[in-house]
Design a protein around this motif. Structure first.
Motif, PDB file in Angstrom:
ATOM      1  N   GLU A 193      26.163   2.478  35.254  1.00 42.62           N
ATOM      2  CA  GLU A 193      25.360   1.789  34.573  1.00 42.62           C
ATOM      3  C   GLU A 193      24.850   0.551  35.731  1.00 42.62           C
ATOM      4  O   GLU A 193      25.542   0.357  36.650  1.00 42.62           O
ATOM      5  CB  GLU A 193      26.138   0.958  33.243  1.00 42.62           C
ATOM      6  N   ASP A 194      23.793  -0.068  35.101  1.00 43.99           N
ATOM      7  CA  ASP A 194      23.046  -1.152  36.101  1.00 43.99           C
ATOM      8  C   ASP A 194      24.170  -2.292  36.067  1.00 43.99           C
ATOM      9  O   ASP A 194      24.923  -2.531  35.397  1.00 43.99           O
ATOM     10  CB  ASP A 194      22.253  -1.671  35.335  1.00 43.99           C
ATOM     11  N   GLN A 195      24.402  -2.747  37.560  1.00 46.13           N
ATOM     12  CA  GLN A 195      25.505  -3.632  38.008  1.00 46.13           C
ATOM     13  C   GLN A 195      25.223  -4.902  37.034  1.00 46.13           C
ATOM     14  O   GLN A 195      26.163  -5.555  36.597  1.00 46.13           O
ATOM     15  CB  GLN A 195      25.332  -3.999  39.442  1.00 46.13           C
ATOM     16  N   GLU A 196      24.385  -5.334  36.866  1.00 47.01           N
ATOM     17  CA  GLU A 196      23.941  -6.596  36.258  1.00 47.01           C
ATOM     18  C   GLU A 196      24.554  -6.429  34.530  1.00 47.01           C
ATOM     19  O   GLU A 196      25.195  -7.427  34.134  1.00 47.01           O
ATOM     20  CB  GLU A 196      22.714  -7.057  36.013  1.00 47.01           C
ATOM     21  N   ALA A 197      24.161  -5.268  33.953  1.00 47.21           N
ATOM     22  CA  ALA A 197      24.685  -5.311  32.543  1.00 47.21           C
ATOM     23  C   ALA A 197      26.229  -4.911  32.558  1.00 47.21           C
ATOM     24  O   ALA A 197      26.774  -5.512  31.566  1.00 47.21           O
ATOM     25  CB  ALA A 197      24.044  -3.790  32.189  1.00 47.21           C
ATOM     26  N   VAL A 198      26.860  -4.510  33.803  1.00 46.67           N
ATOM     27  CA  VAL A 198      28.181  -4.368  33.654  1.00 46.67           C
ATOM     28  C   VAL A 198      29.051  -5.846  33.982  1.00 46.67           C
ATOM     29  O   VAL A 198      29.890  -6.211  33.071  1.00 46.67           O
ATOM     30  CB  VAL A 198      28.823  -3.593  34.790  1.00 46.67           C
ATOM     31  N   ASP A 199      28.194  -6.616  34.720  1.00 50.37           N
ATOM     32  CA  ASP A 199      28.545  -7.950  34.850  1.00 50.37           C
ATOM     33  C   ASP A 199      28.528  -8.785  33.709  1.00 50.37           C
ATOM     34  O   ASP A 199      29.540  -9.708  33.317  1.00 50.37           O
ATOM     35  CB  ASP A 199      27.740  -8.667  35.954  1.00 50.37           C
ATOM     36  N   ASN A 200      27.338  -8.732  32.939  1.00 50.78           N
ATOM     37  CA  ASN A 200      27.466  -9.311  31.664  1.00 50.78           C
ATOM     38  C   ASN A 200      28.692  -8.956  30.709  1.00 50.78           C
ATOM     39  O   ASN A 200      28.952  -9.696  29.628  1.00 50.78           O
ATOM     40  CB  ASN A 200      26.004  -9.000  31.091  1.00 50.78           C
ATOM     41  N   TYR A 201      28.965  -7.695  30.831  1.00 48.81           N
ATOM     42  CA  TYR A 201      29.938  -7.097  29.754  1.00 48.81           C
ATOM     43  C   TYR A 201      31.215  -7.503  30.089  1.00 48.81           C
ATOM     44  O   TYR A 201      31.984  -7.927  29.192  1.00 48.81           O
ATOM     45  CB  TYR A 201      29.842  -5.440  29.722  1.00 48.81           C
ATOM     46  N   LEU A 202      31.749  -7.407  31.233  1.00 51.60           N
ATOM     47  CA  LEU A 202      33.198  -7.951  31.635  1.00 51.60           C
ATOM     48  C   LEU A 202      33.160  -9.335  31.921  1.00 51.60           C
ATOM     49  O   LEU A 202      32.350  -9.999  31.925  1.00 51.60           O
ATOM     50  CB  LEU A 202      33.386  -7.154  33.176  1.00 51.60           C
ATOM     51  N   PRO A 203      34.278  -9.906  31.767  1.00 50.76           N
ATOM     52  CA  PRO A 203      34.901 -11.162  31.840  1.00 50.76           C
ATOM     53  C   PRO A 203      34.375 -11.605  33.433  1.00 50.76           C
ATOM     54  O   PRO A 203      34.619 -10.628  34.093  1.00 50.76           O
ATOM     55  CB  PRO A 203      36.156 -11.324  31.528  1.00 50.76           C
ATOM     56  N   PRO A 204      34.270 -12.825  33.760  1.00 52.38           N
ATOM     57  CA  PRO A 204      33.877 -13.092  35.123  1.00 52.38           C
ATOM     58  C   PRO A 204      35.035 -12.760  35.887  1.00 52.38           C
ATOM     59  O   PRO A 204      36.176 -12.663  35.284  1.00 52.38           O
ATOM     60  CB  PRO A 204      33.706 -14.579  35.021  1.00 52.38           C
ATOM     61  N   LEU A 205      34.824 -12.570  37.338  1.00 50.36           N
ATOM     62  CA  LEU A 205      35.978 -12.398  38.071  1.00 50.36           C
ATOM     63  C   LEU A 205      37.120 -13.474  38.029  1.00 50.36           C
ATOM     64  O   LEU A 205      36.221 -14.711  37.987  1.00 50.36           O
ATOM     65  CB  LEU A 205      35.488 -11.875  39.530  1.00 50.36           C
ATOM     66  N   PRO A 206      38.249 -13.458  38.286  1.00 52.91           N
ATOM     67  CA  PRO A 206      39.348 -14.606  38.274  1.00 52.91           C
ATOM     68  C   PRO A 206      38.601 -15.385  39.601  1.00 52.91           C
ATOM     69  O   PRO A 206      38.465 -14.775  40.666  1.00 52.91           O
ATOM     70  CB  PRO A 206      40.556 -14.343  38.703  1.00 52.91           C
ATOM     71  N   ASP A 207      38.585 -16.937  39.426  1.00 52.97           N
ATOM     72  CA  ASP A 207      38.108 -17.615  40.608  1.00 52.97           C
ATOM     73  C   ASP A 207      39.257 -17.993  41.427  1.00 52.97           C
ATOM     74  O   ASP A 207      40.416 -17.439  41.131  1.00 52.97           O
ATOM     75  CB  ASP A 207      37.390 -18.819  40.018  1.00 52.97           C
TER      76      ASP A 207
END
Lengths: 418, 212, 116
Positions: A193-207
Motif C-alpha cells: 500500500e501507499d505509504q501515506e495511506a498506511v501512515d493514516n491508518y496506523l497510530p502515530p509512531l511513539p514520540d
C-alpha cells in the motif's frame, strides 16, 4: 524522531513476492524503528529482506540489530520497545522456543512488539515445514496470536497488528503466524500500500515520551520489573493482562473494519471470517493456509448440492468464544481442523480442545469432529479437503461419527503403506 | 488458452465429468524439473511475474523445498490464471506444461512417472529425447539451453544459468508472454545492467525452440 | 480523570508526578508494576535500628566511602564536605562502620544512647 523519518517512499504497487517478503514489506510500511532478528529456516528471507531495506537506505533511521540468538533477538526487542519505539522481529519453530523466556517478559511489561512467525514443526524428528505447533505452544505467554491464509493477509495482518497492539488499552505483543514454506516461500501477487495511506491508518509512531506506562527517560526515572510479594498485586497484574486480551476482541474488530474502509480488503469481523456459512448445515473451522484451499473445496462440494460452509479462525489469542458459540449453534456438524498438536489434551488438537471448552454448557450446538492433519508440512491436497467435508456431511446424514477415530479425533491423511 | 481447453476435452472424453474439469483448467499449471543449481526455482518465480505482467490476474510460484544440494533433483510449480483467483497451495499433479532443465532426470522412474497424458514438454536438449514408455498425446519441444549458455558465456559459479533460455523458449511455445515482457520483468528483478546478456540468451532460445 | 486513568500521571514531568500512588483494586492499577523514586518507598526504616553509626568528625578524612556503600542512601554528603547519618532512614546495618578505612565510625547500641 518521527519528523526525520518522512522520507519513507512507497506508492501502491502489486508485487509477486514470497510470504516472507510480504512480512518484510509490512514492517517497512509500518515504519518500524528497531528490528532485532536472528535467521532461522523458514523465516530467513524476512530478515534478509529487512536487512536489505535498511542497508539500501529505503528504511531511513531504522536500526537493525544483529543478535547472536533468538533469545537475544527478543531481549533486544524488549529493550528497544521500552524506550518507546515500534519494533519488529520474526522467527520460526525452535527459534521461537528459545525466545520463550523473553516472550513472558514482553507480555509482563506490556510491550506492543509484533513478531512474524513462519511456523514450522517442532523437532525431533527434525522438521522445517508448516505446522502451527510452534506458535500454539506459546499459548500461555500472553501474546496475542493470529494466523494468515494468504500472502496479502500477512502484509495486512501485520499492519492491523500494530493498530491493535499499540492501543493504550491493549498494549500487548502479538504473533502473526503463517505456514512455513507453504506461504513463506511461495510467491503470489501482493498489494503493497501507499505509504501515506498506511501512515493514516496506523497510530502515530511513539514520540520521545514513549509508551504511557513504560519509558526510559532520565528526567522521569522509574523502576520496573520489580519484585511483588505474594501479598502484593501479582495476581491483579495477571488479571490485567487477561483483561487486555478480552478488550482486544473489540479492538481487533474495529481494526479490521477500519482496514476495510482504508484499503478495501475484508477479513470477516477480524476474529473469524466466514465463507458460505449462511445456509450451511455442515461447517469446517480451519486456520492458516489450509483455510484458503478449503474455500475451493467448499465450492467443489457445494457444486454437488451439499450445504457446506467454512469458518477461517483468524485469532487464536484472544480466542473468539462468542463467534465460536454462534457458529456452533448455526450448523449441525462442525469439523475443527488442526495443523498442530496438543498432546494429552481432550482432543489432541489445540483449537478443537478450545472449541469444546468454548461451547461447554451452551445448548443446541453442533456435533464437533476434531481433526488433525498436515502436520510437519505434509501436503493437504484439495481432494483430501473435499474428502474431509464429505466425512462431515456423512456424519450429519447418519448421525454417526466416522469409525476410525483415535480417542475421538480424526487424524486425517495418515500414511499407510501397502 | 483455448487450445488448452480443447486438449482437456479430448483428454477427458473417457471420464464422466469433463465439463467440470475444463472449468478447473482455468488455472494453467506448469511443472519444473531441474537439478540443484540449475535455477529452476527462480524460473518458477520469474514465470509467475511475467504471466502477471502479461495480464493474468493471479499467479503462484511453489518451490518444493527440502534439503537441496547442487545436483539433487528439484521440483517447482507455477500456477497461472487469467480470470479465476488461485486458492490452492497444493502441488501440481496433472500439469499442462512441463519444463525439464536436465533430460538425465527422466532416467529416474519417479520423475518419469510425473509425465501425464496430454502434457506439453519443453526440454533442455540438443537432440530429440527418448519417448519410450511416455503416455499418449505428449507434445515435446526441445531447446539447447545449455548450448546457448555456453556459447554466450551465460554462467554462474558452477554452471550455466538455464532459467532464462528455458523461459524464453516457454514464452515462444505458449505465447503467454513475449520477449518485451520478459525484458521488463528481468529489469525489475535484476536491474538495468544485467538485462542485456539475459535478453541475448532468451532471444536465442526464443528463436531456436522447436517441436519434435 | 477517572480512577482507572490515575496511573497515566507517571508519564508527566518529574515535578508534576504524584509522590505516592495508591491503588484500591486491580482496575485502577497501571499495566505494569513500577516504582517511582521517592524518599522511603517502604516506610521509615529508621525504627529498624538497634545499633547507631556515630561518625567521629575529627578523625574523618572525608573520603566518602561510607556514603558510597550505604545501601539505603542514608548518609548525607553535606556542603562543607562532611558526612552525616540520616537517622530517619538509617536501619543500622553497620556496613559504613565496616567499610570506613580510618575506622572512624562506631556502632553504638541504641539503648545505651537513650540511657546517656
Amino acid at each position: 524522531m518521527s519528523k526525520a523519518r518522512k522520507d519513507f517512499t512507497q506508492e501502491q504497487e502489486t508485487k509477486i513476492i514470497k510470504g516472507n517478503v510480504s512480512a518484510a514489506y509490512a514492517a517497512k510500511s509500518a515504519r518500524v524503528q528497531v528490528i532485532g532478528a536472528y535467521p532461522i529456516t523458514p523465516q530467513t528471507t524476512v530478515v534478509e529482506k529487512l536487512s536489505e531495506f535498511v542497508d539500501s537506505g529505503s528504511m531511513p533511521g531504522t536500526q537493525y540489530i544483529k543478535v547472536e540468538s533468538e533469545h537475544s533477538a527478543m531481549a533486544s526487542m524488549v529493550g528497544a520497545s521500552m524506550t518507546g519505539t515500534r519494533t519488529f522481529t520474526a522467527t520460526s519453530g525452535q527459534g521461537l522456543f528459545y525466545m520463550n523466556e523473553m516472550l513472558h517478559w514482553a507480555t509482563g511489561t506490556r510491550l506492543p512488539i509484533v513478531t512474524a512467525i513462519a511456523s514450522r514443526g517442532p523437532a525431533p524428528p527434525w522438521n522445517i515445514w508448516a505446522d502451527f505447533t510452534d506458535v500454539i505452544s506459546q499459548r500461555d505467554t500472553g501474546w496475542m496470536c493470529s494466523f494468515c491464509a494468504t500472502h496479502q493477509e500477512i502484509y495486512d495482518e501485520i499492519l492491523m497488528s500494530y493498530k491493535v497492539c499499540e492501543d493504550y488499552e491493549i498494549l500487548l505483543p502479538k504473533f502473526v503466524a503463517y505456514g512455513g514454506f507453504i506461504l513463506s516461500h511461495t510467491s503470489k501477487p501482493v498489494i503493497i500500500e501507499d505509504q501515506e495511506a498506511v501512515d493514516n491508518y496506523l497510530p502515530p509512531l511513539p514520540d520521545e515520551k514513549g509508551w504511557p506506562h513504560i519509558f526510559m527517560d532520565p528526567e522521569r526515572p522509574m523502576m520496573f520489573g520489580n519484585l511483588i510479594m505474594p501479598s502484593g498485586f501479582y495476581s491483579e497484574f495477571r488479571l490485567k493482562i487477561h483483561d487486555a486480551h478480552m478488550k482486544a476482541k473489540e479492538k481487533i474488530k474495529n481494526a479490521a473494519k477500519e482496514f476495510e474502509k482504508s484499503f478495501g480488503r475484508n477479513y470477516g469481523n477480524g476474529l473469524t471470517q466466514q465463507y458460505k456459512m449462511n445456509d450451511a448445515e455442515v461447517g469446517m473451522l480451519i486456520y492458516g493456509d489450509l483455510a484458503l484451499q478449503m474455500e475451493e473445496a467448499v465450492d467443489l462440494v457445494r457444486e454437488e448440492g451439499y450445504k457446506v460452509g467454512m469458518v477461517k479462525l483468524r485469532y487464536f489469542r484472544p480466542f473468539p468464544v462468542e463467534d465460536i458459540i454462534n457458529i456452533a449453534k448455526s450448523v449441525k456438524v462442525l469439523g475443527v481442523m488442526d495443523r498442530a498438536t496438543a498432546f494429552g489434551s481432550p482432543t489432541g488438537g489445540p483449537v478443537s480442545s478450545e472449541v469444546k471448552t468454548a461451547i461447554e454448557g451452551v445448548e443446541k450446538t453442533a456435533k464437533i469432529l476434531p481433526m488433525i492433519g498436515g502436520l510437519g508440512g505434509r501436503e493437504v491436497t484439495l481432494e483430501q479437503q473435499t474428502e474431509q467435508l464429505k466425512i462431515l456431511i456423512k456424519m450429519n446424514e447418519t448421525g454417526d461419527a466416522p469409525g476410525d477415530l483415535f480417542h475421538g479425533t480424526l487424524w486425517h491423511g495418515k500414511l499407510e503403506v501397502e | 488458452m483455448f487450445f488448452i481447453g480443447w486438449l482437456v476435452i479430448i483428454k477427458n472424453q473417457k471420464g464422466k465429468s469433463w465439463i467440470k474439469l475444463v472449468e478447473s483448467k482455468e488455472i494453467i499449471e506448469i511443472f519444473f524439473h531441474g537439478r540443484g543449481g540449475q535455477t529452476a526455482i527462480t524460473a518458477s518465480q520469474l514465470l509467475a511475474e511475467m504471466a502477471y505482467e502479461k495480464g493474468f490476474i493471479d499467479t503462484i510460484a511453489i518451490p518444493i523445498i527440502g534439503a537441496e544440494r547442487r545436483g539433487a533433483p528439484i521440483m517447482a510449480f507455477t500456477k497461472i490464471s487469467e480470470k479465476k483467483q488461485i486458492r490452492t497451495y497444493d502441488s501440481v499433479k496433472e500439469p499442462d506444461y512441463m519444463i525439464i532443465f536436465d533430460t538425465s532426470l527422466l532416467d529416474i522412474p519417479r520423475i518419469k512417472d510425473t509425465i501425464k497424458e496430454g502434457v506439453i514438454i519443453i526440454a533442455n536438449s540438443p537432440i530429440p529425447i527418448d519417448t519410450t514408455d511416455f503416455p499418449d498425446n505428449v507434445k515435446i519441444y526441445i531447446v539447447d539451453a545449455t548450448g546457448i549458455c555456453i556459447k554466450r558465456e551465460f554462467m554462474h559459479s558452477s554452471g550455466p544459468i538455464l532459467n532464462i533460455p528455458m523461459l524464453g523458449a516457454f514464452g515462444k511455445v505458449t505465447g503467454y508472454y513475449d520477449l518485451e515482457i520478459m525484458e521488463k520483468v528481468l529489469k525489475k528483478e535484476f536491474g538495468e545492467k544485467k538485462v542485456e546478456k539475459n535478453m541475448i540468451v532468451a532471444t536465442d532460445a526464443y528463436e531456436s525452440v522447436k517441436e519434435v | 480523570m477517572s480512577n482507572t486513568e490515575k496511573w497515566k500521571d507517571i508519564n508527566k514531568s518529574r515535578e508534576k508526578r504524584p509522590k505516592v500512588q495508591e491503588y484500591k483494586n486491580w482496575k485502577e492499577l497501571p499495566p505494569i508494576p513500577i516504582s517511582l523514586p521517592i524518599d522511603g518507598a517502604i516506610g521509615i526504616t529508621g525504627d529498624w535500628r538497634t545499633f547507631r553509626p556515630i561518625i567521629d568528625q575529627d578523625g574523618c578524612n572525608k573520603c566518602g566511602i561510607c556514603w558510597m556503600y550505604c545501601p539505603e542512601g542514608s548518609i548525607i554528603n553535606k556542603e562543607d564536605g562532611t558526612f552525616e547519618v540520616d537517622l530517619t532512614y538509617c536501619k543500622g546495618c553497620g556496613i559504613c562502620a565496616k567499610e570506613c578505612p580510618t575506622n572512624n565510625i562506631e556502632m553504638k547500641r541504641e539503648s545505651d544512647i537513650t540511657h546517656e
